[in-house]
Design an enzyme around this catalytic site. Sequence first.
Site, PDB file in Angstrom:
ATOM      1  N   TYR A 188       0.825  -1.214   0.000  1.00  0.00           N
ATOM      2  CA  TYR A 188       0.000   0.000   0.000  1.00  0.00           C
ATOM      3  C   TYR A 188       0.861   1.267   0.000  1.00  0.00           C
ATOM      4  CZ  TYR A 188      -4.663  -1.966   0.919  1.00  0.00           C
ATOM      5  OH  TYR A 188      -5.873  -2.606   0.829  1.00  0.00           O
ATOM      6  N   LYS A 206       3.440 -15.055   1.988  1.00  0.00           N
ATOM      7  CA  LYS A 206       3.582 -15.771   0.716  1.00  0.00           C
ATOM      8  C   LYS A 206       5.084 -16.014   0.536  1.00  0.00           C
ATOM      9  CE  LYS A 206       1.969 -17.460  -3.187  1.00  0.00           C
ATOM     10  NZ  LYS A 206       1.061 -18.628  -3.286  1.00  0.00           N
ATOM     11  N   ASP A 246      -2.657 -18.079   0.281  1.00  0.00           N
ATOM     12  CA  ASP A 246      -3.665 -18.764  -0.540  1.00  0.00           C
ATOM     13  C   ASP A 246      -4.304 -19.906   0.239  1.00  0.00           C
ATOM     14  OD1 ASP A 246      -1.161 -19.975  -0.672  1.00  0.00           O
ATOM     15  OD2 ASP A 246      -1.320 -20.559  -2.773  1.00  0.00           O
ATOM     16  N   ASP A 294      -5.998  -7.130   4.305  1.00  0.00           N
ATOM     17  CA  ASP A 294      -7.188  -6.513   3.708  1.00  0.00           C
ATOM     18  C   ASP A 294      -8.084  -7.592   3.122  1.00  0.00           C
ATOM     19  OD1 ASP A 294      -8.858  -4.446   2.638  1.00  0.00           O
ATOM     20  OD2 ASP A 294      -7.934  -4.808   0.693  1.00  0.00           O
ATOM     21  N   ASP A 315     -11.957  -9.326   4.717  1.00  0.00           N
ATOM     22  CA  ASP A 315     -13.269  -9.335   4.047  1.00  0.00           C
ATOM     23  C   ASP A 315     -13.822 -10.757   4.038  1.00  0.00           C
ATOM     24  OD1 ASP A 315     -13.240  -6.607   3.475  1.00  0.00           O
ATOM     25  OD2 ASP A 315     -13.877  -6.887   1.387  1.00  0.00           O
TER      26      ASP A 315
HETATM   27  C1  IPM Z   1     -10.272  -1.439   4.434  1.00  0.00           C
HETATM   28  C2  IPM Z   1     -10.564  -0.839   3.088  1.00  0.00           C
HETATM   29  C3  IPM Z   1      -9.468   0.162   2.736  1.00  0.00           C
HETATM   30  C4  IPM Z   1      -8.164  -0.600   2.668  1.00  0.00           C
HETATM   31  C5  IPM Z   1      -9.719   0.962   1.445  1.00  0.00           C
HETATM   32  C6  IPM Z   1     -11.032   1.699   1.490  1.00  0.00           C
HETATM   33  C7  IPM Z   1      -8.588   1.904   1.149  1.00  0.00           C
HETATM   34  O1  IPM Z   1     -10.713  -1.823   2.123  1.00  0.00           O
HETATM   35  O2  IPM Z   1     -10.143  -0.682   5.419  1.00  0.00           O
HETATM   36  O3  IPM Z   1     -10.164  -2.658   4.523  1.00  0.00           O
HETATM   37  O4  IPM Z   1      -7.862  -1.223   1.644  1.00  0.00           O
HETATM   38  O5  IPM Z   1      -7.420  -0.553   3.644  1.00  0.00           O
HETATM   39 MG    MG Z   2     -10.721  -3.784   2.915  1.00  0.00          MG
END
Ligand code: IPM
Ligand code: MG
Length: 364
Positions: free
Chosen positions: A143, A188, A221, A245, A249
């Site tokens: 990032y 990884k 993975d 990240d 999710d």
């Molecule tokens: C998160 C989001 C952010 C990230 C985005 C909105 C920049 O996906 O906080 O997980 O990738 O960190």
């Molecule tokens: Mg995110």
Amino acid sequence: MPKTYRIVLLPGDGIGPEVIAETRKTLEALAPLFDLTFDFSEQLIGGVAIDETGSPLPDATLTACQQADAVLLGAVGGPKWSDPAAAVRPEQGLLGIRKALGLYANLRPIKIYPQLLTASSLRPDVLAGVDLLVVRELTGGIYFGPRQEGSEEAYDTMLYTRPEVERVVRVAARAARGRRGRLTSVDKANVLASSRLWRQTVTRLMAEEFPDVEVEHVLVDAMTMHLIRRPADFDVIVSGNMFGDIITDEAAMLAGSMGMLPSASLGDGSRGLYEPIHGSAPDIAGRGVANPLAAILSAAMMLRHSLGEEDAARAIETAVERALDAGYRTPDLAHTALPDQTVEVVGTEAMGEIVRSHLTPISV
Ligand code: IPM
Ligand code: MG
């Protein structure tokens, strides 16, 4: 004299203002129960900040955050600002504030509420016993590494230094010590040099400083597979920025809705930034139907991690559980009735109000 805490609110875009409004009212209702005072200051971030000032992270916002005890953020981004060619993007505000405040450790706890066991697409027997904490490195890695944009060629660089890995792994290992004593490090290392440094650093640091915490290394993975196959086997998971990240999710789906999951971003001091894991959800913004519980639970994490108000944090978490016990659900969770249960679907504000009505000055 009540204790006064300075809190910066960054409602941001989409459903951000709606969920932050309910969070603010919840903190205001909580304050007298615990003899606290909150001094709130609302500031701009993200798309709304671009519209008003040209910058996704205006100086006034950064200054206010640097002077605050904690920051509560709603969400940033939306279709209005999503042109890939745009020079400024709402997400730069979020990445910028994390970096500027030195918030390198992002704590994302995944708790399965028994009331919501049927919310997930996974079978309840797979979810039994799931209690995870993902610690994601937040101010380094791909990032923030050197990058070049281009229409013929472009690159991003996943760069980590040993101290960057050590400090976030310490946060994760300390958390594991206070939980079930198990740490899973995700990388990884079969392909990436930065992951080989990550893995060596974890191995050495854990042996030297945390011999009592069990550590395992898992390739990212494979981790995505284990997370849905046997999620209850994991305790604390630590990973770099981008892998964290992605797997958070995925892990959020164990809980059934992004609308339930809070997060804390911490650095070396006590100041932290607290935000729901979900995004700005432009499709439902402005309709009063967003789930405010992730934002409200983020305020509980703020009370715990930045303000040291554990009892007040527990009061919020208990009130959320009571609201779910009483059968109230926002539309994202409307389908979650268990066989012997009826649920009542309510909007953002009503859900906030129901949580507030269940706040009591319990102590731990
Ligand atoms: C998160 C989001 C952010 C990230 C985005 C909105 C920049 O996906 O906080 O997980 O990738 O960190
Ligand atoms: Mg995110």
